[in-house]
Design an enzyme around this catalytic site. Structure first.
Site, short mmCIF file in Angstrom:
data_model
loop_
_atom_site.label_atom_id
_atom_site.label_comp_id
_atom_site.label_asym_id
_atom_site.label_seq_id
_atom_site.Cartn_x
_atom_site.Cartn_y
_atom_site.Cartn_z
CG ASP A 1 -10.24 74.84 -14.65
OD1 ASP A 1 -9.14 74.47 -14.21
OD2 ASP A 1 -10.40 75.33 -15.77
CE1 TYR B 1 -5.26 77.90 -18.03
CE2 TYR B 1 -6.87 78.12 -19.80
CZ TYR B 1 -6.35 77.41 -18.74
OH TYR B 1 -6.91 76.22 -18.38
CG HIS C 1 -8.30 69.61 -12.78
ND1 HIS C 1 -8.46 70.61 -11.83
CD2 HIS C 1 -8.65 70.17 -13.98
CE1 HIS C 1 -8.87 71.71 -12.43
NE2 HIS C 1 -9.01 71.47 -13.72
#
Length: 281
Positions: free
Chosen positions: A102, A207, A262
């Site tokens: 990730d 992010y 995920h």
């Protein structure tokens, strides 16, 4: 496949003016395991126990996460990768492998691309890379709604703060093939970490640098990696990783773990460990 008798030690080291907390176990060639969001180095315990018989396994909390420092800046992936390289140097490792899951995968790629004499193998787990196609085409995917939400500084913090447990549980369950693969106790741990001072902001800041990360990766990808590179993904991202690995490496391949969402490490632990161990061997 893990060995419960393996001793995992917790330590800290200050690098680049940031105190990193890390777990370390085993002996042999070093392998760094970089976690994703909203998790921490704790996600790697089963993998560390399985690999420590033949490898020195190091799992740091990235800056802004877990028990590491949460500075106000430095969440672009080049800076975060420099943290890990400095940690490796501080531990006396001149050559090492890197496994990034990730957000950790987004850190692992520039680490390998900028420190080519140091990284001998790279594994990217269930994540696209900013700036590497199909990155642009994926931005409108409904499953990636959180990219835009997390980018809203202060607003995202205000809406999540005080509701960390609900947010973490919803976020994890919605992205799992097996919603029970990550236990309530683990969710409690990650939610408590997120509620600690600075941790929510630090995680969301990772992010907010995606545009900067994309420009850096485009430049780095102009020269492909010449080390072995493997992508490991669940049902959705596994097939996509094949093209991404080919774009960044001369010797890139990818594996899809079936019946897997995920949370690859938690949902298909034995298959993941077996695939990883074979590649690192």
């Amino acid at each position: 496949m893990s060995d419960s008798s393996i001793q995992i030690d917790c330590r800290t080291m200050t690098v680049n003016d940031v105190r990193l907390h890390y777990m370390i176990a085993g002996s042999g060639d070093p392998v760094f395991l970089l976690h994703g969001w909203p998790l921490s180095a704790e996600m790697w315990r089963p993998v560390m126990s399985a690999l420590a018989g033949s490898k020195t396994v190091i799992a740091p909390d990235l800056r802004g996460a877990g028990y590491s420092d949460k500075p106000a800046s430095g969440y672009d992936k080049v800076t975060m990768s420099d943290d890990i390289h400095a940690l490796a140097e501080g531990l006396g490792f001149n050559r090492y492998s890197v496994v990034g899951y990730d957000i950790g995968g987004m850190v692992a790629y520039p680490l390998a691309a900028r420190h080519r004499d140091a990284v001998d193998r790279l594994v990217i787990v269930d994540v696209p890379l900013p700036g590497i196609e199909p990155w642009d085409r994926m931005q409108g995917a409904p499953a990636l709604w959180h990219f835009g939400f997390h980018a809203q500084r202060d607003v995202a913090e205000a809406l999540i703060s005080g509701r960390e447990r609900m947010y973490v549980e919803t976020f994890i369950r919605a992205r799992a093939f097996d919603p029970g693969a990550i236990s309530d106790a683990e969710i409690d741990t990650y939610a408590a970490m997120m509620a600690a001072p600075g941790c929510l902001r630090g995680g969301l800041e990772t992010y907010r640098t995606f545009a900067q990360d994309a420009e850096a990766n485009k430049a780095l990808a102009e020269k492909k990696l010449d080390i072995p590179v493997l992508g490991i993904g669940g049902d959705r991202l596994g097939p996509v990783l094949q093209g991404i690995m080919g774009a960044i490496a001369e010797n890139g391949s990818a594996v899809t773990l079936e019946n897997c969402g995920h949370w690859v490490v938690a949902e298909q632990t034995n298959a993941f460990i077996g695939t990883l161990a074979d590649f690192l061997a």
